[in-house]
Design a protein around this motif. Structure first.
Motif, PDB file in Angstrom:
ATOM      1  N   LEU A  59       0.835  -1.202   0.000  1.00 37.79           N
ATOM      2  CA  LEU A  59       0.000   0.000   0.000  1.00 37.79           C
ATOM      3  C   LEU A  59       0.868   1.250   0.000  1.00 37.79           C
ATOM      4  N   THR A  60       0.273   2.361  -0.389  1.00 34.28           N
ATOM      5  CA  THR A  60       0.970   3.634  -0.227  1.00 34.28           C
ATOM      6  C   THR A  60       0.607   4.292   1.092  1.00 34.28           C
ATOM      7  N   THR A  61      -0.582   3.954   1.599  1.00 29.73           N
ATOM      8  CA  THR A  61      -1.032   4.535   2.856  1.00 29.73           C
ATOM      9  C   THR A  61      -2.064   3.582   3.453  1.00 29.73           C
ATOM     10  N   SER A  84      -2.466   8.470  -4.614  1.00 30.98           N
ATOM     11  CA  SER A  84      -1.462   7.413  -4.530  1.00 30.98           C
ATOM     12  C   SER A  84      -2.062   6.029  -4.748  1.00 30.98           C
ATOM     13  N   PRO A 108      -9.478   1.737  -4.398  1.00 30.19           N
ATOM     14  CA  PRO A 108      -8.992   0.583  -3.621  1.00 30.19           C
ATOM     15  C   PRO A 108     -10.079  -0.435  -3.277  1.00 30.19           C
ATOM     16  N   LEU A 111     -11.831   6.504  -1.848  1.00 29.31           N
ATOM     17  CA  LEU A 111     -11.356   5.134  -1.860  1.00 29.31           C
ATOM     18  C   LEU A 111     -12.205   4.171  -2.686  1.00 29.31           C
ATOM     19  N   THR A 129      -0.504   2.167  -6.405  1.00 28.37           N
ATOM     20  CA  THR A 129      -0.748   0.780  -5.990  1.00 28.37           C
ATOM     21  C   THR A 129      -1.314  -0.024  -7.152  1.00 28.37           C
ATOM     22  N   GLU A 139      -4.997   3.708   4.937  1.00 24.09           N
ATOM     23  CA  GLU A 139      -6.450   3.730   4.711  1.00 24.09           C
ATOM     24  C   GLU A 139      -6.827   3.034   3.403  1.00 24.09           C
ATOM     25  N   GLU A 140      -5.878   3.015   2.482  1.00 26.46           N
ATOM     26  CA  GLU A 140      -6.077   2.252   1.259  1.00 26.46           C
ATOM     27  C   GLU A 140      -6.341   0.777   1.599  1.00 26.46           C
TER      28      GLU A 140
END
Lengths: 178, 202
Positions: free
Chosen positions: A53-55, B94, B66, B63, B98, A57-58
């Motif tokens: 992940l980049t962060t 970002s 994701p 989100l 991913t 919360e993703e």
């Protein structure tokens, strides 16, 4: 890993065995040195898809999507990442998604970096405010069974559960090379 | 107010979100899953037909991609579409990194770019001045990222992206018109209907 945390119990591998047996298919992570062994073990497991992940919360959103698609997911992060997840945990609570997250703690026992302390010391109350149940692991031999209990609760009860791996368990921070 | 005037667009047509959403839905022939991000994008998805394979994400901004990635990894045989606005995607840019790393073949991101936070009073986003989301996506490893030039171009891109291995991203310039309705909001009902719709719940 370092000398101080050497223990007859290889707790990262215990956790890995539990995750594999629990049918976890997607393992997402923002790396932390304390998770390095578990991440390596998951990457070497054909039934697991690891997602860098980049962060953090993703990873909350990814876990929700995995569940929607019929798979179980686990999210690995360091305690500083808990703060990044707060708004995304609304999704988990509102829709009653299961969430299993394993958090390596910073900012507590033998911490050398004061910048880690403010977030580290509020991880548990923040998670509880966000309706995430917390289980804490201080001793290596408890790690596997605690993650097992958390997985049962999360996926059996559509609940959000965080296992906090204490800094005393992980040992003093050392930079990982190679 | 129409803030969608950025110079990098040249002659690209400014389309209408509801019209474009209907054109998308009309091309979903294989029970593709659609994950709708928050805001007017979500509302127009609802108004374009409440498919059981639609998940309406109404709370956590940024989100949808994701969530769609999680579905796409879990069900590699099913096409998955993430529907986002420019403001939402900018909040979590970002996630493109991913997705660009994993390159799921069955994922299409559709960005409705009105260059503003329309639902809060049309304050301009960074796409109104300096950000080209297709450029960002390409630079993040989603080589198949495209601006739709007009409606026929959009339809062609959707058909191609649903047929060919992805990941893909299609961005559409849209006008400042409000959504045509609004999504019902019961979160658990939305989740359960979607899981039944893609056969992951009884």
């Amino acid at each position: 890993m370092n000398a101080e945390s050497v223990s007859p119990v290889d707790w990262p591998l215990d956790i890995h065995r539990v995750l594999e047996a629990a049918g976890i298919r997607q393992v997402s992570y923002v790396p932390d040195a304390g998770h390095a062994g578990l991440i390596r073990a998951c990457q070497a497991t054909p039934s697991m898809r690891t997602v860098k992940l980049t962060t953090e919360e993703e990873g909350v959103a990814l876990a929700a999507g995995a569940w929607l698609g019929g798979q179980r997911s686990a999210l690995l992060m360091q305690s500083s990442g808990v703060g990044n997840c707060v708004n995304m945990l609304s999704l988990v609570t509102a829709c009653r998604f299961p969430l299993l997250t394993i958090v390596t703690m910073r900012g507590e026992w033998a911490e050398f970096n004061p910048w880690q302390v403010p977030m580290g010391t509020i991880v548990e109350p923040v998670l509880r405010l966000c309706n995430v149940l917390t289980y804490r692991v201080d001793r290596a031999e408890e790690a596997g069974e605690t993650v097992q209990a958390a997985a049962d609760l999360a996926f059996g009860g559509d609940l959000a559960v965080a296992v906090l791996l204490s800094q005393r368990l992980i040992g003093r921070k050392q930079w990982v090379h190679g | 107010m129409d803030t969608n005037t950025t110079a990098h667009h040249g002659n690209r047509k400014v389309m209408n979100r509801f019209d474009v959403t209907q054109r998308l839905v009309a091309r979903l022939h294989k029970n593709e899953a659609v994950i709708g991000g928050i805001g007017n994008t979500n509302f127009d998805l609802w108004m374009a037909g409440q498919r059981p394979q639609n998940f309406y994400m109404l709370g956590s901004m940024g989100l949808a991609c994701p969530i769609a990635l999680g579905v796409a990894l879990a069900q590699p045989g099913r096409g998955v579409v993430a529907l986002e606005g420019d403001g939402s995607l900018l909040m979590q840019l970002s996630c493109l990194a991913t997705i660009g790393t994993l390159k799921p073949k069955n994922l299409l991101i559709l960005v409705m770019d009105n260059a503003c936070y329309q639902i809060t009073g049309s304050q301009p986003t960074a796409t109104a001045s300096n950000v080209d989301l297709v450029g960002v996506a390409r630079a993040s490893g989603l080589e198949s990222s495209h601006w739709a030039a007009d409606e026929p171009s959009f339809e062609h891109l959707v058909e191609r992206c649903l047929a060919e291995p992805g990941p893909h991203l299609i961005a559409v310039r849209i006008d400042g018109k409000s959504a045509t309705g609004s999504t019902e909001r019961d979160p658990v009902a939305i989740r359960q209907r979607f899981m039944r719709g893609i056969s992951t719940a009884a």
